[in-house]
Write an enzyme that holds these catalytic residues in place. Sequence first.
Site: not given
Ligand SMILES: NC(=O)c1ccc[n+]([C@@H]2O[C@H](COP(=O)([O-])OP(=O)(O)OC[C@H]3O[C@@H](n4cnc5c(N)ncnc54)[C@H](OP(=O)(O)O)[C@@H]3O)[C@@H](O)[C@H]2O)c1
Length: 249
Positions: A12, A17-19, A150
Site C-alpha cells: 500500500t 518513497g519506500i513503497g 504518529y
Molecule cells: N521517510 C521516513 O523517514 C520514514 C521513517 C520511518 C517510517 N516511515 C514510514 O514509511 C512509510 C512510507 O513513507 P515514505 O517515507 O516512503 O513517504 P511517502 O513517499 O510520502 O510515501 C507514503 C505513501 O503512502 C501514501 N498514502 C498516504 N496516505 C494514504 C492514504 N490515505 N491512502 C493511500 N495511500 C496513502 C502516499 O500517497 P500520497 O503520495 O498520495 O501522499 C505515499 O504513496 C510510512 O508509513 C512512513 O510512516 C518513513
Amino acid sequence: MTKLKGKVAVITGANSGIGLATAKLFAKEGARVVITGRREDALLQAAAEIEGEVLPVLADAGKIDDIRKVISTTVAKFGNIDILFPNAGIAPFQSVEQTSEELFDEVIGINLKGPFFLVKEALPYLNKEGVVVFNTTIAQTKGFAHTGAYVASKAGLRSLVRILTTELKEKGIRAVAVSPGPIDTPIYGKLGKSEEEVQQMETAFAAQVPLGRFGSADEVAKTVLFLASSEASFVNGAELVVDGGLSMV
Ligand SMILES: NC(=O)c1ccc[n+]([C@@H]2O[C@H](COP(=O)([O-])OP(=O)(O)OC[C@H]3O[C@@H](n4cnc5c(N)ncnc54)[C@H](OP(=O)(O)O)[C@@H]3O)[C@@H](O)[C@H]2O)c1
C-alpha cells in the site's frame, strides 16, 4: 534475481518513497506486485515505472471499503497472497497541544486502522508461510517532540506484530516490521512546512545519525525484501531497524 519468484505481494502507498522502491525491487525479484495509492495519476505513473507484473489499485489506505477492494481485486487477478506490506502512512508532525481530534483520527485511521483491517481482510487469502511486514519507525522508541499521534499509530503496529505471531501460527505466517530512521522520501515535503524549514529539519536530523546522513528508500526496500523472502524464514515477531544507528544513541 528470483528471491520472490511467483509470489504475490500487496504494497500500500506505493506511488512514492519506500513503497515504490520496494515494489520495484520485489518485481525485479520475480514477484507479482499489487500497488495502491489514493491519487490515480501518481499511481499509474508509479505502475509505469515498475518493470514486471504490476496491478495498480486506486484505494484510500484508511477506508474499509477501499481495503476490501484491494484484496478482492488482488484475489480476482492473482489468487492468494504471499506478502503483505501495509506501508502507506502520513506523518504530520504536531505537538500534543496542537493536535486536533480530526488530525488524530486521520493519522490513526491511515497508519494503524488501515494496516489492521488490511491484514484482517487478507487473512483468508494469505498463503501458508506467507508474511506480513509492517512499516513502523524508530521514533516510537524515542521521545522526539511533535510526533505524538504518529508515534502512537506506529507503536500500535509494533504491538500488532507480536499478536499476529500467535494468531497466525497455525498457517505458519510470519509477522515482522521494518523500522526506518530518517529516510529521504517525499514524506518530509508533505508536512506543510516551507522548503527552508524542511531543509533545516533534515540537516538537524542527519546530524544526529551516527552515519551522518539520511537513509535511502532503496536501503529500506532491501531490508523489506530480506524480511519478506525465505532468507528470513525464522525471523518472526521482530522489528528490524534501518536507521544508520540513530536509535542507539
Ligand atoms: N521517510 C521516513 O523517514 C520514514 C521513517 C520511518 C517510517 N516511515 C514510514 O514509511 C512509510 C512510507 O513513507 P515514505 O517515507 O516512503 O513517504 P511517502 O513517499 O510520502 O510515501 C507514503 C505513501 O503512502 C501514501 N498514502 C498516504 N496516505 C494514504 C492514504 N490515505 N491512502 C493511500 N495511500 C496513502 C502516499 O500517497 P500520497 O503520495 O498520495 O501522499 C505515499 O504513496 C510510512 O508509513 C512512513 O510512516 C518513513
